[in-house]
Structure formats: structure tokens, C-alpha cells
Design a protein around this motif. Sequence first.
Motif, PDB file in Angstrom:
ATOM      1  N   VAL A  42       0.846  -1.203   0.000  1.00  0.00           N
ATOM      2  CA  VAL A  42       0.000   0.000   0.000  1.00  0.00           C
ATOM      3  C   VAL A  42       0.878   1.249   0.000  1.00  0.00           C
ATOM      4  O   VAL A  42       0.630   2.198  -0.748  1.00  0.00           O
ATOM      5  N   ALA A  43       1.931   1.235   0.797  1.00  0.00           N
ATOM      6  CA  ALA A  43       2.787   2.418   0.941  1.00  0.00           C
ATOM      7  C   ALA A  43       3.598   2.725  -0.308  1.00  0.00           C
ATOM      8  O   ALA A  43       3.871   3.889  -0.596  1.00  0.00           O
ATOM      9  N   ASP A  44       3.989   1.713  -1.071  1.00  0.00           N
ATOM     10  CA  ASP A  44       4.852   1.983  -2.218  1.00  0.00           C
ATOM     11  C   ASP A  44       4.111   2.563  -3.415  1.00  0.00           C
ATOM     12  O   ASP A  44       4.724   3.019  -4.372  1.00  0.00           O
ATOM     13  N   GLY A  45       2.781   2.555  -3.358  1.00  0.00           N
ATOM     14  CA  GLY A  45       1.984   3.202  -4.398  1.00  0.00           C
ATOM     15  C   GLY A  45       2.043   2.520  -5.753  1.00  0.00           C
ATOM     16  O   GLY A  45       1.668   3.107  -6.761  1.00  0.00           O
ATOM     17  N   SER A  46       2.504   1.296  -5.805  1.00  0.00           N
ATOM     18  CA  SER A  46       2.657   0.589  -7.086  1.00  0.00           C
ATOM     19  C   SER A  46       1.345   0.017  -7.621  1.00  0.00           C
ATOM     20  O   SER A  46       1.313  -0.506  -8.717  1.00  0.00           O
ATOM     21  N   GLY A  47       0.307   0.072  -6.830  1.00  0.00           N
ATOM     22  CA  GLY A  47      -0.960  -0.534  -7.225  1.00  0.00           C
ATOM     23  C   GLY A  47      -1.109  -1.960  -6.724  1.00  0.00           C
ATOM     24  O   GLY A  47      -2.164  -2.571  -6.878  1.00  0.00           O
TER      25      GLY A  47
END
Length: 66
Positions: A42-47
Motif C-alpha cells: 500500500v505504501a509503495d503506491g505501485s498498485g
Amino acid sequence: MVEEDTYCIDVLTQVSATTRALQSFSLQMLDEHMDTCVRTAVADGSGNGDIKLKEASDAIARLVRS
């Protein structure tokens, strides 16, 4: 125990204890998964966060059904 002709109730007691231990372990693993894999995704924003959340939700559903 069965092969040793252990009393049925004693076998059932051990099965019950093992089941509870596995359930406890499953909950700990799920907690760790949520705290590491899901949080990171969730934190890495990669989907990948949505995928990890769905996996966790499915795992919870399996645990509830078992």
C-alpha cells in the motif's frame, strides 16, 4: 496414536489441541502479512496494495469458514 491403539477420546483431544494451535499460528501469520506485505504494498503506491488487500481478505474468509 491411532496406530498405537490409543483411546479414541485421547486422540480427539490431541486433534482439538492441534487444530487450536494451527488456528493461532494462522492468525499470527495473517497479522504479520498485514503488517509487512500489505503495508509495504500500500505504501509503495505501485498498485499492488489492492492485490495484497484482496489476498488478505480471501485468507480471512478461508479462516472464518474453517
